[in-house]
Design a protein around this motif. Structure first.
Motif, PDB file in Angstrom:
ATOM      1  N   UNK A 113      29.767 -16.551  -8.349  1.00  0.00           N
ATOM      2  CA  UNK A 113      29.133 -15.320  -7.877  1.00  0.00           C
ATOM      3  C   UNK A 113      28.161 -14.775  -8.905  1.00  0.00           C
ATOM      4  N   UNK A 114      28.490 -14.870 -10.164  1.00  0.00           N
ATOM      5  CA  UNK A 114      27.609 -14.377 -11.215  1.00  0.00           C
ATOM      6  C   UNK A 114      26.320 -15.184 -11.267  1.00  0.00           C
ATOM      7  N   UNK A 115      26.397 -16.461 -10.891  1.00  0.00           N
ATOM      8  CA  UNK A 115      25.219 -17.315 -10.920  1.00  0.00           C
ATOM      9  C   UNK A 115      24.259 -17.011  -9.780  1.00  0.00           C
ATOM     10  N   UNK A 116      24.766 -16.428  -8.713  1.00  0.00           N
ATOM     11  CA  UNK A 116      23.904 -16.094  -7.589  1.00  0.00           C
ATOM     12  C   UNK A 116      23.050 -14.888  -7.981  1.00  0.00           C
ATOM     13  N   UNK A 117      21.780 -14.985  -7.735  1.00  0.00           N
ATOM     14  CA  UNK A 117      20.872 -13.902  -8.077  1.00  0.00           C
ATOM     15  C   UNK A 117      20.539 -13.148  -6.800  1.00  0.00           C
ATOM     16  N   UNK A 118      20.746 -11.845  -6.837  1.00  0.00           N
ATOM     17  CA  UNK A 118      20.417 -11.010  -5.694  1.00  0.00           C
ATOM     18  C   UNK A 118      18.905 -10.958  -5.533  1.00  0.00           C
ATOM     19  N   UNK A 119      18.421 -11.087  -4.310  1.00  0.00           N
ATOM     20  CA  UNK A 119      16.975 -10.988  -4.094  1.00  0.00           C
ATOM     21  C   UNK A 119      16.476  -9.592  -4.473  1.00  0.00           C
ATOM     22  N   UNK A 120      15.341  -9.565  -5.126  1.00  0.00           N
ATOM     23  CA  UNK A 120      14.702  -8.311  -5.529  1.00  0.00           C
ATOM     24  C   UNK A 120      13.269  -8.340  -5.027  1.00  0.00           C
ATOM     25  N   UNK A 121      12.827  -7.221  -4.479  1.00  0.00           N
ATOM     26  CA  UNK A 121      11.434  -7.086  -4.079  1.00  0.00           C
ATOM     27  C   UNK A 121      10.754  -6.207  -5.127  1.00  0.00           C
ATOM     28  N   UNK A 122       9.743  -6.758  -5.782  1.00  0.00           N
ATOM     29  CA  UNK A 122       8.949  -6.006  -6.742  1.00  0.00           C
ATOM     30  C   UNK A 122       7.738  -5.459  -5.995  1.00  0.00           C
ATOM     31  N   UNK A 123       7.565  -4.161  -6.063  1.00  0.00           N
ATOM     32  CA  UNK A 123       6.466  -3.501  -5.364  1.00  0.00           C
ATOM     33  C   UNK A 123       5.558  -2.824  -6.379  1.00  0.00           C
ATOM     34  N   UNK A 124       4.271  -3.002  -6.211  1.00  0.00           N
ATOM     35  CA  UNK A 124       3.313  -2.389  -7.118  1.00  0.00           C
ATOM     36  C   UNK A 124       2.040  -2.059  -6.349  1.00  0.00           C
ATOM     37  N   UNK A 125       1.416  -0.983  -6.770  1.00  0.00           N
ATOM     38  CA  UNK A 125       0.086  -0.690  -6.248  1.00  0.00           C
ATOM     39  C   UNK A 125      -0.887  -1.599  -6.995  1.00  0.00           C
ATOM     40  N   UNK A 126      -1.996  -1.934  -6.354  1.00  0.00           N
ATOM     41  CA  UNK A 126      -3.016  -2.734  -7.030  1.00  0.00           C
ATOM     42  C   UNK A 126      -3.411  -2.064  -8.344  1.00  0.00           C
ATOM     43  N   UNK A 127      -3.961  -2.840  -9.256  1.00  0.00           N
ATOM     44  CA  UNK A 127      -4.384  -2.328 -10.562  1.00  0.00           C
ATOM     45  C   UNK A 127      -5.714  -1.576 -10.430  1.00  0.00           C
ATOM     46  N   UNK A 128      -6.193  -1.069 -11.567  1.00  0.00           N
ATOM     47  CA  UNK A 128      -7.411  -0.261 -11.592  1.00  0.00           C
ATOM     48  C   UNK A 128      -8.568  -0.978 -10.911  1.00  0.00           C
ATOM     49  N   UNK A 129      -9.298  -0.222 -10.100  1.00  0.00           N
ATOM     50  CA  UNK A 129     -10.352  -0.812  -9.270  1.00  0.00           C
ATOM     51  C   UNK A 129     -11.718  -0.216  -9.598  1.00  0.00           C
ATOM     52  N   UNK A 130     -12.734  -0.970  -9.237  1.00  0.00           N
ATOM     53  CA  UNK A 130     -14.106  -0.489  -9.313  1.00  0.00           C
ATOM     54  C   UNK A 130     -14.360   0.409  -8.106  1.00  0.00           C
ATOM     55  N   UNK A 131     -15.577   0.777  -7.851  1.00  0.00           N
ATOM     56  CA  UNK A 131     -15.907   1.585  -6.679  1.00  0.00           C
ATOM     57  C   UNK A 131     -16.554   0.696  -5.629  1.00  0.00           C
ATOM     58  N   UNK A 132     -16.622   1.191  -4.408  1.00  0.00           N
ATOM     59  CA  UNK A 132     -17.246   0.444  -3.328  1.00  0.00           C
ATOM     60  C   UNK A 132     -16.312   0.313  -2.141  1.00  0.00           C
ATOM     61  N   UNK A 133     -16.771  -0.386  -1.103  1.00  0.00           N
ATOM     62  CA  UNK A 133     -15.989  -0.482   0.125  1.00  0.00           C
ATOM     63  C   UNK A 133     -14.778  -1.414  -0.015  1.00  0.00           C
TER      64      UNK A 133
END
Length: 173
Positions: A28-48
């Motif tokens: 059981x210790x060897x089983x890794x629980x699924x994790x969802x990593x969520x992030x907003x996109x990184x710094x952006x330029x301007x434009x459409x």
């Protein structure tokens, strides 16, 4: 003498049971629980459909380094250039393709993530990332504004426990 024999017989029956219990716990210790990593996109330029800035590209690289040991099985991003560019270093490091998702159907996407049961990175936006964390059973945290680029959620699919990190910072999840 009889007491000693009785103790030895009990031990002979108990040891295999203990060994099996220990093995089950180890498995059981060897089983890794699924994790969802969520992030907003990184710094952006301007434009459409802006690309990342130099600082954003650096953050995306540091994010990939943070997730190097995360055993990602999937990487998702919206179709925007900034989300795809944020996801690219982590996807490349894990030998994965980026799968696009529709941010207009977060409930359906959350359900698909739960059913897949995989450890994954999801790159979204300030108006979708906290909401997706909540739909996955985690804590959304405070609202994100246009200047928030550094929040990384780790939502456990097993129990909905949420941990937050600095995305592209020096701390590893």
């Amino acid at each position: 003498m009889i007491l000693r024999l009785l103790v030895m017989m009990c031990a002979a029956f108990a040891l295999p049971a203990c060994a099996q219990t220990g093995q089950a716990e180890a498995d059981n210790a060897m089983k890794i629980s699924p994790v969802i990593y969520l992030v907003r996109h990184a710094e952006k330029q301007t434009g459409s459909d802006p690309a990342l800035t130099e600082a954003g590209a650096a953050r995306a690289g540091r994010l990939a380094a943070q997730l190097a040991d995360a055993r990602l099985q999937a990487v998702y991003a919206t179709d925007t250039a900034r989300a795809q560019e944020t996801a690219r270093p982590a996807a490349d490091d894990h030998g994965l393709e980026i799968t696009s998702y529709d941010a207009r159907d977060l409930a359906g996407f959350a359900q698909a993530l739960k059913q897949a049961g995989q450890t994954a990175l999801v790159v979204g936006h300030s108006n979708t990332t906290p909401q997706l964390a909540e739909l996955l059973g985690g804590e959304p945290g405070p609202e994100m504004d246009e200047s928030d680029y550094d929040r990384l959620y780790a939502v456990s699919l097993t129990d909905g426990q949420t941990r937050m990190f600095v995305a592209g910072g020096d701390d590893r999840p």
